[in-house]
Design an enzyme around this catalytic site. Structure first.
Site, mmCIF file in Angstrom:
data_model
loop_
_atom_site.group_PDB
_atom_site.id
_atom_site.type_symbol
_atom_site.label_atom_id
_atom_site.label_comp_id
_atom_site.label_asym_id
_atom_site.label_seq_id
_atom_site.Cartn_x
_atom_site.Cartn_y
_atom_site.Cartn_z
ATOM 1 N N ALA A 223 -22.886 -13.551 81.374
ATOM 2 C CA ALA A 223 -23.724 -13.453 82.653
ATOM 3 C C ALA A 223 -24.883 -14.352 82.104
ATOM 4 C CB ALA A 223 -24.461 -12.208 83.069
ATOM 5 N N GLY B 136 -20.387 -10.567 79.567
ATOM 6 C CA GLY B 136 -19.691 -10.903 80.712
ATOM 7 C C GLY B 136 -18.507 -11.860 80.412
ATOM 8 N N GLU C 104 -15.922 -9.387 79.016
ATOM 9 C CA GLU C 104 -15.676 -8.567 79.879
ATOM 10 C C GLU C 104 -14.709 -9.183 81.076
ATOM 11 O OE1 GLU C 104 -19.810 -7.643 80.984
ATOM 12 O OE2 GLU C 104 -19.231 -5.644 80.716
ATOM 13 N N GLU D 149 -24.982 -7.541 74.557
ATOM 14 C CA GLU D 149 -25.835 -7.322 75.425
ATOM 15 C C GLU D 149 -27.210 -6.514 74.961
ATOM 16 O OE1 GLU D 149 -22.611 -7.144 75.854
ATOM 17 O OE2 GLU D 149 -22.249 -7.546 77.975
HETATM 18 C C1 3H9 Z 1 -24.140 -10.511 79.940
HETATM 19 O O1 3H9 Z 1 -23.191 -10.815 79.869
HETATM 20 C C2 3H9 Z 1 -24.326 -8.972 80.879
HETATM 21 C C3 3H9 Z 1 -22.852 -8.648 81.269
HETATM 22 O O2 3H9 Z 1 -22.562 -7.387 80.774
HETATM 23 C C4 3H9 Z 1 -22.678 -8.606 82.859
HETATM 24 C C5 3H9 Z 1 -23.563 -7.732 83.560
HETATM 25 C C6 3H9 Z 1 -23.338 -7.779 84.898
HETATM 26 N N1 3H9 Z 1 -27.083 -17.502 80.207
HETATM 27 O O3 3H9 Z 1 -27.770 -20.954 71.838
HETATM 28 P P1 3H9 Z 1 -27.627 -22.465 72.388
HETATM 29 C C7 3H9 Z 1 -28.535 -21.487 77.168
HETATM 30 S S1 3H9 Z 1 -25.447 -10.627 79.107
HETATM 31 C C8 3H9 Z 1 -28.080 -18.591 80.416
HETATM 32 O O4 3H9 Z 1 -28.831 -23.103 71.843
HETATM 33 P P2 3H9 Z 1 -25.355 -22.504 70.484
HETATM 34 C C9 3H9 Z 1 -29.315 -21.502 76.067
HETATM 35 O O5 3H9 Z 1 -30.756 -20.896 76.654
HETATM 36 C C10 3H9 Z 1 -25.161 -12.244 78.358
HETATM 37 N N2 3H9 Z 1 -28.162 -19.392 79.617
HETATM 38 O O6 3H9 Z 1 -26.205 -22.849 71.897
HETATM 39 C C11 3H9 Z 1 -29.565 -22.992 75.768
HETATM 40 O O7 3H9 Z 1 -30.464 -23.534 76.759
HETATM 41 P P3 3H9 Z 1 -31.098 -24.890 76.688
HETATM 42 C C12 3H9 Z 1 -24.418 -11.840 76.894
HETATM 43 C C13 3H9 Z 1 -27.430 -19.418 78.374
HETATM 44 O O8 3H9 Z 1 -24.198 -23.469 70.687
HETATM 45 C C14 3H9 Z 1 -27.947 -23.427 75.847
HETATM 46 O O9 3H9 Z 1 -27.240 -22.527 76.870
HETATM 47 N N3 3H9 Z 1 -24.271 -13.109 76.317
HETATM 48 C C15 3H9 Z 1 -26.528 -18.287 78.101
HETATM 49 O O10 3H9 Z 1 -26.192 -22.590 69.327
HETATM 50 C C16 3H9 Z 1 -27.289 -23.535 74.435
HETATM 51 O O11 3H9 Z 1 -27.313 -22.280 73.871
HETATM 52 C C17 3H9 Z 1 -24.869 -13.544 75.403
HETATM 53 O O12 3H9 Z 1 -25.945 -12.615 74.914
HETATM 54 C C18 3H9 Z 1 -26.582 -17.350 79.017
HETATM 55 N N4 3H9 Z 1 -25.619 -16.471 78.604
HETATM 56 O O13 3H9 Z 1 -24.856 -20.898 70.834
HETATM 57 C C19 3H9 Z 1 -24.721 -14.710 74.663
HETATM 58 N N5 3H9 Z 1 -26.176 -18.604 76.799
HETATM 59 O O14 3H9 Z 1 -30.280 -25.978 76.042
HETATM 60 C C20 3H9 Z 1 -25.906 -15.762 74.679
HETATM 61 C C21 3H9 Z 1 -26.579 -19.781 76.387
HETATM 62 O O15 3H9 Z 1 -31.784 -24.962 77.725
HETATM 63 N N6 3H9 Z 1 -25.740 -16.981 74.018
HETATM 64 N N7 3H9 Z 1 -27.457 -20.437 77.205
HETATM 65 O O16 3H9 Z 1 -32.232 -24.236 75.483
HETATM 66 C C22 3H9 Z 1 -25.381 -17.096 72.723
HETATM 67 O O17 3H9 Z 1 -25.197 -16.314 72.096
HETATM 68 C C23 3H9 Z 1 -25.356 -18.477 72.392
HETATM 69 O O18 3H9 Z 1 -26.060 -19.572 73.326
HETATM 70 C C24 3H9 Z 1 -24.015 -19.276 72.158
HETATM 71 C C25 3H9 Z 1 -23.918 -20.716 71.952
HETATM 72 C C26 3H9 Z 1 -23.213 -18.459 70.880
HETATM 73 C C27 3H9 Z 1 -22.980 -18.876 73.540
#
Ligand code: 3H9
Length: 721
Positions: free
Chosen positions: A77, A120, A123, A143
């Site tokens: 999400a 998400g 999911e 999450e």
């Molecule tokens: C969820 O899904 C709840 C569900 O159950 C649904 C409920 C209804 N959203 O980390 P990076 C941005 S909760 C918005 O530097 P990497 C991040 O801020 C979510 N933005 O890259 C950054 O922005 P900026 C569960 C996001 O390659 C840019 O993307 N998911 C999101 O080192 C690049 O990110 C997670 O917790 C997001 N979901 O790593 C996953 N994700 O460039 C969270 C990233 O402006 N994300 N951004 O600074 C991660 O673990 C890592 O970002 C990922 C990439 C491994 C994906």
């Protein structure tokens, strides 16, 4: 539909004579294209839903593949939307109806995963009828790291695919699993080497026209009530130990447990209730602040993203003691060969011995394999002289903390290193400009302050000198990521950010004891607040003599007439240095377990009486306020003086270097949640009771009086930059 999601039919318009042309054209490809990580931002779920309707309405389509454009499948999400939602106090549309629509699609939907399918994203993938993945992909329900739980059926579908035990582990601990492991678990149906899309289309062709299995209808892996009860009990006990104080892991377990006695739909409703409770909690707001903060600290207003970086392919570390050895391991673990220098063969043998011992422990604990460790050890070359230093791109000096010695080392490095090589000091307190002045190239000199144990702690304070070049700063920030560290740029003041704040924090801990609090009560109150360790046990671990020596060096700077703590210095005078002498604030048994020592408290009571310090009962709340607000007040000064770029940088330092609880967001965020007017008022009370050391930081006063927060201060600074 919008441009966030596209539906194509590969080869449909391809005029080449491709023998698979007809075969492939009955497979629709739904591509999610929402850079950088294909988060399910507003518009994306709607467009996927429209795409599913479109393929079902098109008689020429037999099956569909859903894939992510760019570097990843779907990272979950959109976390920014959660911030908006909680600020507005309203929950928006959920993803559940979309996922049911996909699952109910009459035509099979194959999810093709590369990069990560997180939250998400997983999911979404589980609502498909099949999942294929690149071997390098990762899947997970992370999450809980954001203080929430899966909120789109993850706690209900995952157990059906991987079994209850693994689902509980994945949802409660939040660790991702590799595609290979996911395939073994039954979460991924096929691994695809090479071209993922081509493989997914071929897979889709094979399953087209066959009955499509719905995840929510599977029950084979749901287990029996007796088996499940044991799994939930074990998971709750692990969560209580490993994620002390966090509410989300328990909520995730509760949601899965609820599902075992309910229908799928009712299970989703239970999940939604737990999800909403978590989302609107202070813990989740704090952890989301941390998520964005960890990314924010990499952004340095006057060092743009495009700043060229220097190669760091070979490094040297000077000093093979605890810090130097740990730093050498950090480089070796990242695949960067290291020369490890010490004064003579005996010192080197001792240093290498410690490194070997640390690696052996990692193998015992299953963190590394023996083969990995053997390779890493090959990368560390002990050297008794500076002879080979001309070949390295960067040196990290980690000798004893004393200015004269550091200057001597840097003068030598200036002589032996090639022009342009980065000369870094691991000093934890000393003036980087003074060290740089010992060289002819201050632009190449920088502080890289690792935290002990260097191979474990994530924080790297990167200390910018007056003349440090942007290229050197950009290189060290980038290098921190490669080393698996979180680099935070700080200015050059005594103790930099972390240790400068730690001084008043530990000062207050000592004052509290001198005023009548028990040693265990001080530590216990701060552990119950969520800190990894209490301040006194931390002192014993780090060695009380370290601070004692520094205080002796700087005693001439202390203002006369200002109260100073005496307890720790007196303990050091008695040879009680902490764990290393088996006696400090506590006594230690042979397993380094702390034991309350009545001798210490008797001595402190005696010293306090001699010094005329009035004794009183001290509450746990006062202990937490005194120590934590001492951090906040000093943090506010540091921020205003510009030694930290943002309040969030201070938070990230405290979470990753000092064991401050992540679910409180860091000291500055915590102060915001308490309310700065309240914090300011308490600081004023402490000033009245304890004098000038508690003078409120001007920034704290200003923000409190204006009814603002540190987070707002950060936003204003950003807007002004
Ligand atoms: C969820 O899904 C709840 C569900 O159950 C649904 C409920 C209804 N959203 O980390 P990076 C941005 S909760 C918005 O530097 P990497 C991040 O801020 C979510 N933005 O890259 C950054 O922005 P900026 C569960 C996001 O390659 C840019 O993307 N998911 C999101 O080192 C690049 O990110 C997670 O917790 C997001 N979901 O790593 C996953 N994700 O460039 C969270 C990233 O402006 N994300 N951004 O600074 C991660 O673990 C890592 O970002 C990922 C990439 C491994 C994906």
């Amino acid at each position: 539909m919008n441009n966030l999601v596209k539906v194509t039919r590969p080869n449909q318009n391809d005029n080449d004579s491709n023998k698979d042309k007809n075969k492939n054209s009955d497979i629709a490809v739904i591509t999610i294209d929402n850079p950088p990580v294909n988060a399910l931002s507003p518009g994306v779920p709607e467009a996927i839903s429209a795409a599913i309707d479109e393929i079902n309405a098109d008689p020429a389509v037999k099956a569909a593949v859903v894939i992510g454009a760019g570097r990843t499948f779907v990272a979950g999400a959109d976390i920014k939307e959660f911030v908006k939602m909680t600020a507005a106090g309203a929950r928006r549309a959920t993803l559940l109806p979309l996922l049911l629509r996909i699952e109910d699609s009459a035509k099979p939907v194959v999810m093709a995963i590369h990069g990560s399918a997180f939250g998400g994203g997983l999911e979404l993938a589980m609502s498909g009828h099949y999942r294929v993945a690149s071997p390098t992909a990762q899947v997970g329900q992370p999450e809980v790291k954001l203080g929430i739980i899966p909120g789109a059926g993850g706690t209900q579908r995952l157990p059906r695919l991987v079994g209850l035990a693994k689902a509980v582990e994945m949802c409660a601990e939040g660790k991702p699993v590799s595609a290979r492991e996911a395939a073994a678990l039954g979460l991924i149906d096929q691994l695809i080497e090479g071209d993922l899309l081509a493989g997914a289309i071929s897979f889709a062709h094979d399953v087209a026209g066959k009955p499509a299995p719905k995840t929510r209808e599977r029950t084979a892996k749901l287990g029996t009530p007796t088996e499940n009860a044991a799994i939930f009990a074990a998971a709750r006990s692990v969560a209580a130990k490993k994620q002390r104080g966090l509410k989300a892991p328990l909520a995730a377990i509760n949601a899965i447990e609820a599902g075992t006695s309910l229908s799928f739909d009712e299970g989703c409703q239970a999940e939604a209730k737990f999800f909403t409770e978590c989302l609107f909690s202070d813990q989740s707001k704090a952890l989301i602040h941390v998520f964005f903060g960890e990314r924010e600290v990499a952004k340095i207003p006057d060092v743009p993203k495009e700043t060229p970086t220097l190669p760091v392919n070979r490094v040297a570390v000077v000093g093979s003691g605890t810090m130097g050895g740990g730093i050498a391991m950090v480089f070796a673990n990242a695949g960067i060969p290291v020369l490890l220098k010490d004064v003579d063969e005996a010192a080197l043998a001792a240093g290498m011995g410690k490194i070997r011992k640390n690696y052996a422990t990692s193998v015992e604990r299953g963190r590394f394999t023996q083969a990995f460790v053997d390779e890493r050890l090959q990368m560390i070359t002990p050297v008794p002289s500076y002879d080979a230093f001309s070949s390295v791109d960067m040196v990290v000096e980690a000798v004893f903390e004393g200015m004269a010695l550091k200057k001597e080392v840097f003068a030598e490095l200036d002589r032996v290193c090639r022009p342009g090589a980065i000369l870094a000091s691991n000093t934890s307190t000393l003036n980087i400009d003074e060290i740089a002045a010992a060289t002819s190239r201050p632009e190449s000199v920088i502080g890289t302050h690792f935290f002990s144990p260097a191979n474990v702690m994530r924080l790297l304070e990167i200390v910018r000198g007056k003349k440090t070049s942007n290229e050197v700063i950009a290189t060290c920030m980038q290098l921190s990521k490669k080393l698996g560290k979180i680099g935070v740029l700080v200015g050059n003041c005594r103790g930099f950010v972390g240790n400068r704040m730690f001084g008043p924090y530990r000062r207050e801990a000592q004052f509290l004891i001198e005023e009548g609090a028990d040693i265990e009560a001080v530590d216990q109150s701060l552990v119950e607040f969520g800190n990894a360790m209490g301040p006194l046990a931390t002192g014993d671990l780090a060695g009380l003599d370290v601070g004692w020596r520094i205080r002796k060096e700087y005693r001439h700077l202390e203002k006369p007439g200002i109260r100073q703590p005496f307890a720790e210095d007196r303990l050091c005078e008695l040879g009680r240095y902490g764990q290393k002498t088996s006696k400090g604030w506590y006594r230690y048994d042979e397993n380094r377990r702390p034991i309350a020592d009545p001798e210490v408290i008797a001595l402190i009571r005696k010293w306090s009486a001699e010094a005329g310090v009035p004794q009183r009962q001290i509450s746990s709340d006062e202990i937490v306020d005194r120590c934590t607000y001492a951090l906040v007040n000093e943090g506010a000064r540091i921020l205003e003086e510009g030694y930290a770029l943002r309040a969030v940088d201070i938070d990230i330092i405290y979470l990753n270097g000092y064991g401050f609880p992540a679910y409180r967001g860091g000291p500055m965020w915590y102060a915001d949640t308490v309310g700065l007017p309240k914090v300011y008022q308490r600081v004023c009370e402490f000033q009245q009771q304890h004098g000038e050391l508690w003078a409120p930081a001007p920034l704290l006063k200003r923000l409190a009086e204006a009814g603002k927060t540190f987070a707002e201060f950060d936003k204003e600074q950003l807007a002004a930059a």
